[in-house]
Design an enzyme around this catalytic site. Structure first.
Site, mmCIF file in Angstrom:
data_model
loop_
_atom_site.group_PDB
_atom_site.id
_atom_site.type_symbol
_atom_site.label_atom_id
_atom_site.label_comp_id
_atom_site.label_asym_id
_atom_site.label_seq_id
_atom_site.Cartn_x
_atom_site.Cartn_y
_atom_site.Cartn_z
ATOM 1 N N LEU A 118 2.406 -1.878 -0.309
ATOM 2 C CA LEU A 118 1.120 -2.476 0.041
ATOM 3 C C LEU A 118 1.111 -3.977 -0.228
ATOM 4 O O LEU A 118 0.590 -4.750 0.573
ATOM 5 C CB LEU A 118 0.000 -1.792 -0.752
ATOM 6 C CG LEU A 118 -1.393 -2.420 -0.668
ATOM 7 C CD1 LEU A 118 -1.923 -2.355 0.757
ATOM 8 C CD2 LEU A 118 -2.336 -1.732 -1.644
ATOM 9 N N HIS A 153 4.751 0.041 5.988
ATOM 10 C CA HIS A 153 4.452 0.087 4.560
ATOM 11 C C HIS A 153 3.523 1.243 4.238
ATOM 12 O O HIS A 153 2.786 1.753 5.082
ATOM 13 C CB HIS A 153 3.830 -1.234 4.080
ATOM 14 C CG HIS A 153 2.372 -1.371 4.397
ATOM 15 N ND1 HIS A 153 1.370 -0.876 3.581
ATOM 16 C CD2 HIS A 153 1.737 -1.958 5.450
ATOM 17 C CE1 HIS A 153 0.187 -1.154 4.109
ATOM 18 N NE2 HIS A 153 0.379 -1.806 5.248
ATOM 19 N N CYS A 154 3.581 1.694 3.009
ATOM 20 C CA CYS A 154 2.597 2.618 2.450
ATOM 21 C C CYS A 154 2.100 1.962 1.163
ATOM 22 O O CYS A 154 2.136 0.729 1.056
ATOM 23 C CB CYS A 154 3.198 4.006 2.210
ATOM 24 S SG CYS A 154 4.659 4.041 1.147
ATOM 25 N N ASN A 155 1.634 2.719 0.207
ATOM 26 C CA ASN A 155 1.115 2.109 -1.021
ATOM 27 C C ASN A 155 2.240 1.526 -1.868
ATOM 28 O O ASN A 155 2.257 0.343 -2.179
ATOM 29 C CB ASN A 155 0.322 3.137 -1.832
ATOM 30 C CG ASN A 155 -0.551 2.487 -2.886
ATOM 31 O OD1 ASN A 155 -0.423 1.303 -3.167
ATOM 32 N ND2 ASN A 155 -1.458 3.249 -3.467
#
Length: 226
Positions: free
Chosen positions: A43, A119-121
Site C-alpha cells: 500500500l 499492490h495490496c496492503n
C-alpha cells in the site's frame, strides 16, 4: 499480450534476477519492477504521487480485502487508471477466477506503452500471487520458476498456503489453454473427423434400414404369391 519468447539461458538469468541488489528491510515498503513495465509492492508504494510518476506508472491494480476498503483505495484517480479487486485475504479465496480480468487490464496497459503497479496492503501474499501467475504465463514458466523470479526481485513475498495451491493449479490451466490456442487446425480437424465419422455411421444405418425394408417387401410378395 503474446507470451514472451526466450531461450533457456535467458530464462535462467531472468529467474535469478539482478545480482547487484542487496535487500534491506526498508525495501518491503517500496515497490519493485518484476518484469518490464510491471511493478509489485505494498500500500505504501501507492501513496506517493511523486514516486509513482517517477517510475512512469500509468495504471494501478488495487487488490484489497473488503474490510480494508477505507485505507486501501485509489488515491489519485485523476492521474492513474485503476482496477480495484475486492477479495478476502484468506486461503479459501478463489484467485484463479479473478485473475483473467486483472491479466487483461495489465496486458492492455502494457500494450499501450503504460506501466502497471500491482499492490495490496502488505505486498506479501495477495498481490504477489496475482503477479506470480502473470509472470508464469508471460514467460511460459513452471510455477516454481515464476515464484522464484518474483521472489528474487521482491524478497519478502510469501503467498499463503491456499494461494500457493492455486498458483500450482494455474500452471496446468494456462498450459492447457496455450496448447489449444496453438493447434486450432488440429482441433478443427478433430471436430470435422468426428462429424464425418458420425455421418458415416448414419449412412450405414440408413443403408441397413433400406436393406431390411427390401427384405420385408420381398417376403410380403412371396407370401402373396403363395
Amino acid at each position: 499480450m503474446a507470451t514472451a519468447q526466450y531461450n533457456q539461458d535467458q530464462l535462467r538469468e531472468l529467474i535469478q534476477g539482478p545480482s547487484d541488489i542487496e535487500w534491506t528491510y526498508e525495501m518491503r515498503r517500496q515497490c519493485q519492477e518484476i518484469l518490464p513495465h510491471l511493478f509489485l509492492g505494498p500500500l505504501q508504494a501507492s501513496k506517493s504521487l511523486d514516486t509513482l510518476k517517477s517510475l512512469g506508472i500509468t495504471h494501478i491494480v488495487c487488490i484489497r480485502d473488503a474490510k480494508e476498503a477505507f485505507s486501501v483505495r485509489p488515491r489519485f484517480p485523476e492521474h492513474f487508471q485503476y482496477m480495484v479487486l475486492d477479495v478476502q485475504d484468506s486461503e479459501e479465496q478463489n484467485l484463479i477466477r479473478l485473475f483473467p480480468q486483472a491479466k487483461q487490464f495489465i496486458d492492455d496497459a502494457i500494450a499501450k506503452g503504460g506501466c502497471v503497479l500491482v499492490h495490496c496492503n502488505g505486498g506479501i501474499s495477495l498481490s504477489p500471487s496475482f503477479v506470480v501467475m502473470y509472470v508464469m504465463q508471460f514467460y511460459n514458466l513452471s510455477w516454481e520458476d515464476a515464484l522464484h523470479l518474483v521472489q528474487n526481485r521482491r524478497y519478502c513475498i510469501s503467498p499463503n498456503g491456499g494461494f500457493m495451491t492455486q498458483i500450482k493449479e494455474y500452471e496446468s490451466i494456462y498450459k492447457a489453454k496455450a496448447a489449444i490456442a496453438s493447434h486450432p487446425q488440429q482441433r478443427l480437424f478433430s471436430v470435422r473427423r468426428k462429424r464425418s465419422d458420425e455421418d458415416d455411421e448414419d449412412q450405414v444405418q440408413r443403408e441397413g434400414e433400406r436393406t431390411k425394408r427390401a427384405l420385408v417387401d420381398e417376403d410380403d410378395d412371396d407370401a402373396m404369391q403363395t
